[in-house]
Design a protein around this motif. Structure first.
Motif, short mmCIF file in Angstrom:
data_model
loop_
_atom_site.label_atom_id
_atom_site.label_comp_id
_atom_site.label_asym_id
_atom_site.label_seq_id
_atom_site.Cartn_x
_atom_site.Cartn_y
_atom_site.Cartn_z
N ALA A 1 -8.20 5.78 7.54
CA ALA A 1 -7.31 6.10 6.41
C ALA A 1 -8.04 5.94 5.08
CB ALA A 1 -6.08 5.21 6.44
N LEU B 1 -0.22 11.82 -9.70
CA LEU B 1 -0.75 13.18 -9.50
C LEU B 1 0.26 14.23 -9.97
CD1 LEU B 1 -2.51 13.20 -6.00
CD2 LEU B 1 -3.51 12.83 -8.25
N GLY C 1 -0.83 5.21 7.30
CA GLY C 1 -0.15 4.20 6.48
C GLY C 1 1.19 3.82 7.10
N ALA D 1 1.03 9.21 -5.92
CA ALA D 1 1.58 10.58 -5.81
C ALA D 1 2.32 10.94 -7.10
CB ALA D 1 2.51 10.67 -4.61
N ASN E 1 0.82 -1.21 0.00
CA ASN E 1 0.00 0.00 0.00
C ASN E 1 0.86 1.27 0.00
OD1 ASN E 1 -2.55 1.31 0.15
ND2 ASN E 1 -2.07 1.82 2.25
N GLN F 1 -2.18 15.44 -12.46
CA GLN F 1 -3.16 16.26 -11.71
C GLN F 1 -2.38 17.07 -10.67
OE1 GLN F 1 -6.18 13.43 -10.36
NE2 GLN F 1 -7.64 15.10 -10.16
C1 HEM Z 1 1.57 5.24 2.96
C2 HEM Z 1 1.36 6.42 2.57
C3 HEM Z 1 0.29 6.82 1.58
C4 HEM Z 1 0.45 7.62 0.49
C5 HEM Z 1 1.76 8.28 0.04
C6 HEM Z 1 -0.83 7.73 -0.17
C7 HEM Z 1 -1.07 8.50 -1.30
C8 HEM Z 1 -2.32 8.71 -1.88
C9 HEM Z 1 -2.61 9.60 -2.97
C10 HEM Z 1 -1.56 10.46 -3.68
C11 HEM Z 1 -3.93 9.53 -3.24
C12 HEM Z 1 -4.72 10.32 -4.29
C13 HEM Z 1 -4.80 9.52 -5.56
C14 HEM Z 1 -5.64 10.19 -6.62
O1 HEM Z 1 -6.45 11.05 -6.32
O2 HEM Z 1 -5.47 9.81 -7.79
C15 HEM Z 1 -4.50 8.59 -2.32
C16 HEM Z 1 -5.84 8.21 -2.32
C17 HEM Z 1 -6.35 7.20 -1.53
N1 HEM Z 1 -5.69 6.57 -0.49
FE1 HEM Z 1 -3.75 6.82 0.06
N2 HEM Z 1 -1.76 7.00 0.52
C18 HEM Z 1 -1.12 6.41 1.60
C19 HEM Z 1 -1.72 5.60 2.56
C20 HEM Z 1 -3.01 5.14 2.52
C21 HEM Z 1 -3.60 4.22 3.46
C22 HEM Z 1 -2.91 3.65 4.70
C23 HEM Z 1 -4.88 3.97 3.04
C24 HEM Z 1 -5.95 3.09 3.65
C25 HEM Z 1 -5.71 2.04 4.40
C26 HEM Z 1 -5.11 4.76 1.85
C27 HEM Z 1 -6.28 4.78 1.12
C28 HEM Z 1 -6.53 5.62 0.05
C29 HEM Z 1 -7.80 5.62 -0.70
C30 HEM Z 1 -9.00 4.71 -0.44
C31 HEM Z 1 -7.68 6.62 -1.68
C32 HEM Z 1 -8.75 7.00 -2.72
C33 HEM Z 1 -8.61 6.17 -3.97
C34 HEM Z 1 -7.55 6.69 -4.92
O3 HEM Z 1 -7.74 7.82 -5.38
O4 HEM Z 1 -6.57 5.99 -5.16
N3 HEM Z 1 -3.95 5.47 1.56
N4 HEM Z 1 -3.51 8.10 -1.48
#
Ligand code: HEM
Length: 326
Positions: free
Chosen positions: A240, A116, A200, A113, A105, A120
């Motif tokens: 999260a 984006l 995370g 990231a 994850n 974006q």
């Molecule tokens: C470890 C560090 C993490 C980073 C660097 C990260 C980064 C990101 C980024 C950049 C987005 C926006 C993506 C987009 O809009 O296209 C995003 C969305 C999201 N993140 Fe994280 N994330 C992290 C941890 C987590 C964790 C721990 C969870 C849940 C257990 C999580 C669940 C989600 C979900 C459900 C979305 C919305 C779906 C998506 O747009 O991909 N993230 N994350």
């Protein structure tokens, strides 16, 4: 045996839902003529540039959350009723899944990231309060903004935003001021991003510590503090996921389909929306209650701990018999 098709089926459903969300962020597979979507290619629309990073991140976070929930339930039960062979086995297995999916994850978050930063940039810039285009940009953690949009009280991690965005500490990261003010996402997404990423790394740290204790025999992975942290992982993982979705959706504002349709153009004024909302609410409440009742009956009539103890006894008897025969 049923678990594998159920998990795979839920995964497929998540893939299809997420491709639609990918399209809203990265609309592809059509030609726009005189305000109309023409020559629509549904497959290209589904397999848009955002699909890979989104599906990877959504699936890895969903499986991580499922495992954190089961681990949390086992840890909670051990805190309340004491350590049992059944819960020990369950916890070890689920913490292994949490560790693997925390790693995957974090990798998926990094891929997201980078997506984006390239496609974006305003969404990433809003999350990082990164206003001016700059090389070697810092990652900003927490803090607040004053009326002049100056960042106060934040933790600055030098050059880490450039690294997160492009894998290069000196890369140039586009600032929010490059975009028209009426296309800026709300700046509160900063906190949503920080909370999601912070959780995370916390989940990764907790599961790594757990296995450090497993292999370092002087420490017990079932000690009270470890179990408390594991129990806390379950609500944190859910939080999260919510923060992630709020970030993805609020960060796309003011667009519903980025660059083509604003939210106010898509919002329906139909009077039936309210009724439908309550019908769905009722449906989910009924389904939720039935689910809890069925599971309670299933487990109350046949406690899993007893089943496991019987199985262990049987194994013990079998090996004793083998020993006698020899
Ligand atoms: C470890 C560090 C993490 C980073 C660097 C990260 C980064 C990101 C980024 C950049 C987005 C926006 C993506 C987009 O809009 O296209 C995003 C969305 C999201 N993140 Fe994280 N994330 C992290 C941890 C987590 C964790 C721990 C969870 C849940 C257990 C999580 C669940 C989600 C979900 C459900 C979305 C919305 C779906 C998506 O747009 O991909 N993230 N994350």
């Amino acid at each position: 045996m049923l678990t594998i098709p159920i998990v795979a089926g839920a995964g497929m459903s998540a893939v299809f839902i997420t491709t639609v969300n990918g399209f809203m962020n990265q609309p592809e597979g059509f030609v726009m003529e005189a305000g109309q979507f023409m020559a629509v290619n549904p497959v290209q629309a589904m397999l848009n540039t955002a699909t890979f990073s989104k599906v990877f991140h959504v699936l890895s976070s969903a499986y991580l959350t499922g495992a954190a929930l089961l681990a949390g339930i086992a840890a909670f039960a051990m805190l309340r009723k004491g350590v049992s062979a059944y819960h020990k086995k369950g916890l070890n297995l689920m913490m292994a899944v949490v560790l693997v999916f925390s790693l995957l994850n974090s990798l998926a978050g990094d891929v997201s990231a980078k997506f984006l930063a390239e496609h974006q940039p305003e969404k990433l810039a809003a999350a990082e309060w990164h206003f001016e285009t700059e090389s070697g940009a810092d990652l900003i953690f927490l803090g607040w903004l004053n009326a002049e949009h100056e960042i106060i009280g934040a933790l600055h991690l030098p050059k880490l935003l450039s690294f997160l965005a492009f894998g290069d500490f000196n890369a140039e990261v586009t600032g929010l001021n490059e975009f028209p003010p009426d296309e800026h996402p709300p700046l509160l997404v900063h906190y949503l991003f920080d909370l999601m990423a912070g959780i995370g790394f916390a989940l990764l740290a907790i599961s790594s510590l757990y296995f450090l204790f497993v292999f370092w025999k002087k420490r017990n992975q079932f000690n009270k503090w470890m179990l408390r942290m594991v129990a806390l992982s379950a609500p944190l993982a859910f939080l999260a996921v919510e923060m992630g979705w709020f970030y993805a959706e609020i960060g796309r504002q003011p667009w519903i389909i980025r660059g083509y349709m604003r939210v106010e153009e898509a919002a329906t004024s139909s009077p039936s929306v309210r009724i439908l909302f309550f019908v769905f609410l009722l449906l989910y409440i009924v389904l939720g209650v039935i689910c809890v009742l069925v599971l309670r009956r299933l487990f109350n009539n046949n406690p899993a701990e007893l089943e496991m103890e019987k199985w262990l006894e049987q194994k013990h008897d079998q090996s004793a018999k083998k020993g006698d025969q020899a």
